[in-house]
Design a protein around this motif. Structure first.
Motif, short mmCIF file in Angstrom:
data_model
loop_
_atom_site.label_atom_id
_atom_site.label_comp_id
_atom_site.label_asym_id
_atom_site.label_seq_id
_atom_site.Cartn_x
_atom_site.Cartn_y
_atom_site.Cartn_z
N VAL A 135 0.86 -1.17 0.00
CA VAL A 135 0.00 0.00 0.00
C VAL A 135 0.90 1.23 0.00
O VAL A 135 1.79 1.35 0.84
CB VAL A 135 -0.92 0.02 1.24
N ALA A 136 0.68 2.11 -0.95
CA ALA A 136 1.43 3.37 -1.01
C ALA A 136 0.56 4.47 -0.41
O ALA A 136 -0.56 4.72 -0.85
CB ALA A 136 1.78 3.70 -2.45
N LEU A 137 1.07 5.11 0.64
CA LEU A 137 0.32 6.16 1.34
C LEU A 137 1.01 7.50 1.17
O LEU A 137 2.24 7.59 1.29
CB LEU A 137 0.24 5.83 2.84
N ASN A 138 0.21 8.54 0.93
CA ASN A 138 0.80 9.88 0.93
C ASN A 138 0.78 10.40 2.38
O ASN A 138 0.28 9.73 3.29
CB ASN A 138 0.07 10.82 -0.03
N ALA A 139 1.32 11.57 2.61
CA ALA A 139 1.47 12.09 3.97
C ALA A 139 0.12 12.30 4.65
O ALA A 139 -0.04 12.01 5.85
CB ALA A 139 2.25 13.40 3.94
N LEU A 140 -0.85 12.80 3.92
CA LEU A 140 -2.17 13.05 4.50
C LEU A 140 -2.88 11.74 4.87
O LEU A 140 -3.49 11.63 5.94
CB LEU A 140 -3.03 13.85 3.51
N VAL A 163 -4.53 -11.12 14.22
CA VAL A 163 -5.57 -11.43 13.24
C VAL A 163 -5.00 -12.44 12.25
O VAL A 163 -3.82 -12.78 12.28
CB VAL A 163 -6.05 -10.16 12.49
N SER A 164 -5.84 -12.90 11.33
CA SER A 164 -5.36 -13.83 10.33
C SER A 164 -4.65 -13.06 9.21
O SER A 164 -4.88 -11.87 9.01
CB SER A 164 -6.53 -14.63 9.74
N GLY A 165 -3.81 -13.78 8.48
CA GLY A 165 -3.11 -13.15 7.36
C GLY A 165 -4.07 -12.68 6.27
O GLY A 165 -3.85 -11.66 5.63
N GLN A 166 -5.16 -13.42 6.08
CA GLN A 166 -6.15 -13.04 5.08
C GLN A 166 -6.80 -11.70 5.41
O GLN A 166 -7.14 -10.93 4.52
CB GLN A 166 -7.22 -14.13 4.95
N SER A 167 -6.94 -11.41 6.69
CA SER A 167 -7.54 -10.13 7.09
C SER A 167 -6.72 -8.95 6.58
O SER A 167 -7.27 -7.95 6.12
CB SER A 167 -7.66 -10.04 8.61
N VAL A 168 -5.41 -9.07 6.65
CA VAL A 168 -4.54 -7.98 6.20
C VAL A 168 -4.71 -7.77 4.69
O VAL A 168 -4.80 -6.64 4.22
CB VAL A 168 -3.07 -8.26 6.56
N TYR A 169 -4.80 -8.86 3.95
CA TYR A 169 -5.05 -8.74 2.51
C TYR A 169 -6.41 -8.11 2.24
O TYR A 169 -6.55 -7.27 1.35
CB TYR A 169 -4.96 -10.12 1.83
N ASN A 170 -7.41 -8.50 3.01
CA ASN A 170 -8.74 -7.92 2.84
C ASN A 170 -8.73 -6.42 3.11
O ASN A 170 -9.39 -5.65 2.42
CB ASN A 170 -9.75 -8.61 3.76
N TRP A 171 -7.97 -5.99 4.13
CA TRP A 171 -7.87 -4.57 4.44
C TRP A 171 -7.24 -3.80 3.29
O TRP A 171 -7.69 -2.71 2.94
CB TRP A 171 -7.06 -4.33 5.69
N SER A 172 -6.20 -4.37 2.70
CA SER A 172 -5.53 -3.67 1.61
C SER A 172 -6.44 -3.57 0.38
O SER A 172 -6.48 -2.55 -0.30
CB SER A 172 -4.21 -4.34 1.24
N HIS A 173 -7.22 -4.63 0.10
CA HIS A 173 -8.16 -4.59 -1.02
C HIS A 173 -9.26 -3.56 -0.76
O HIS A 173 -9.66 -2.83 -1.66
CB HIS A 173 -8.77 -5.97 -1.28
N ALA A 174 -9.75 -3.52 0.48
CA ALA A 174 -10.80 -2.55 0.83
C ALA A 174 -10.26 -1.12 0.72
O ALA A 174 -10.96 -0.21 0.28
CB ALA A 174 -11.31 -2.81 2.24
N TRP A 175 -9.00 -0.92 1.10
CA TRP A 175 -8.38 0.40 1.01
C TRP A 175 -8.26 0.84 -0.44
O TRP A 175 -8.55 1.97 -0.78
CB TRP A 175 -7.01 0.38 1.69
N ARG A 176 -7.83 -0.09 -1.31
CA ARG A 176 -7.69 0.25 -2.73
C ARG A 176 -9.04 0.53 -3.38
O ARG A 176 -9.17 1.41 -4.21
CB ARG A 176 -6.99 -0.88 -3.47
N ALA A 177 -10.06 -0.23 -2.99
CA ALA A 177 -11.38 -0.10 -3.62
C ALA A 177 -12.15 1.12 -3.13
O ALA A 177 -12.72 1.86 -3.92
CB ALA A 177 -12.20 -1.36 -3.38
N ARG A 178 -12.16 1.34 -1.79
CA ARG A 178 -13.05 2.37 -1.25
C ARG A 178 -12.35 3.38 -0.36
O ARG A 178 -13.01 4.24 0.22
CB ARG A 178 -14.17 1.71 -0.47
N GLY A 179 -11.06 3.25 -0.19
CA GLY A 179 -10.34 4.20 0.66
C GLY A 179 -10.70 4.02 2.12
O GLY A 179 -10.92 2.91 2.59
#
Length: 153
Positions: free
Chosen positions: A5-10, A52-68
């Motif tokens: 995940v690439a995050l800007n400063a904000l 948490v499970s490893g799958q949860s972390v992947y789910n979080w990253s997908h949710a971040w990319r899709a909906r912020g």
């Protein structure tokens, strides 16, 4: 599959504040996990650290990319279901507004109006009424000590 995940400063500042201050523990964990992903940690290490499970972390990253940020916050489904429905609370509010009653009196009138027992404790009914602006004082059944001292033989 790479989970980066690439995050800007904000975004990083927002996630940092969210990981500290959000009212739901699971949302705080998601924000902390995304911060760690943004800093380059591996999903398995993040999962182990957050419990948490490893799958949860992947789910979080997908949710971040899709909906912020909405993707992180919208998944909270925790908590117990409400024992009183909105219709039952409305009935209780109408009974409470009609005349001054004690909480027990309101509960009795609700049982008559609902044609059955109250679906919760009386205290739960009181909390629902308090959330809607009502307050209750406990009735005092004993006399004051000074009044009993004056009248004793």
């Amino acid at each position: 599959m790479r989970c980066v995940v690439a995050l800007n400063a904000l975004e990083e500042l927002t996630l940092q504040q969210m990981s500290i201050n959000h009212r739901h523990r699971d949302t705080r964990a998601r924000a902390a996990g995304l911060l760690m992903l943004g800093r380059g940690l591996k999903p398995r290490a993040i999962a182990a650290q957050l419990g948490v499970s490893g799958q949860s972390v992947y789910n979080w990253s997908h949710a971040w990319r899709a909906r912020g940020i909405c993707g992180l916050m919208g998944a909270h489904n925790g908590g117990r279901h409400a024992l009183l429905t909105e219709a039952q609370i409305t009935v209780a509010l109408e009974i409470a507004r009609a005349e001054p009653l004690s909480l027990g009196g309101i509960a009795q009138r609700m049982q008559v109006a609902l044609n059955g027992p109250l679906p919760c404790k009386v205290e739960t009914l009181g909390e629902a009424l308090k959330r809607n602006g009502f307050s209750f004082k406990r009735n005092r059944y004993t006399l004051k000590k000074s009044a009993t001292k004056k009248h004793s033989p």
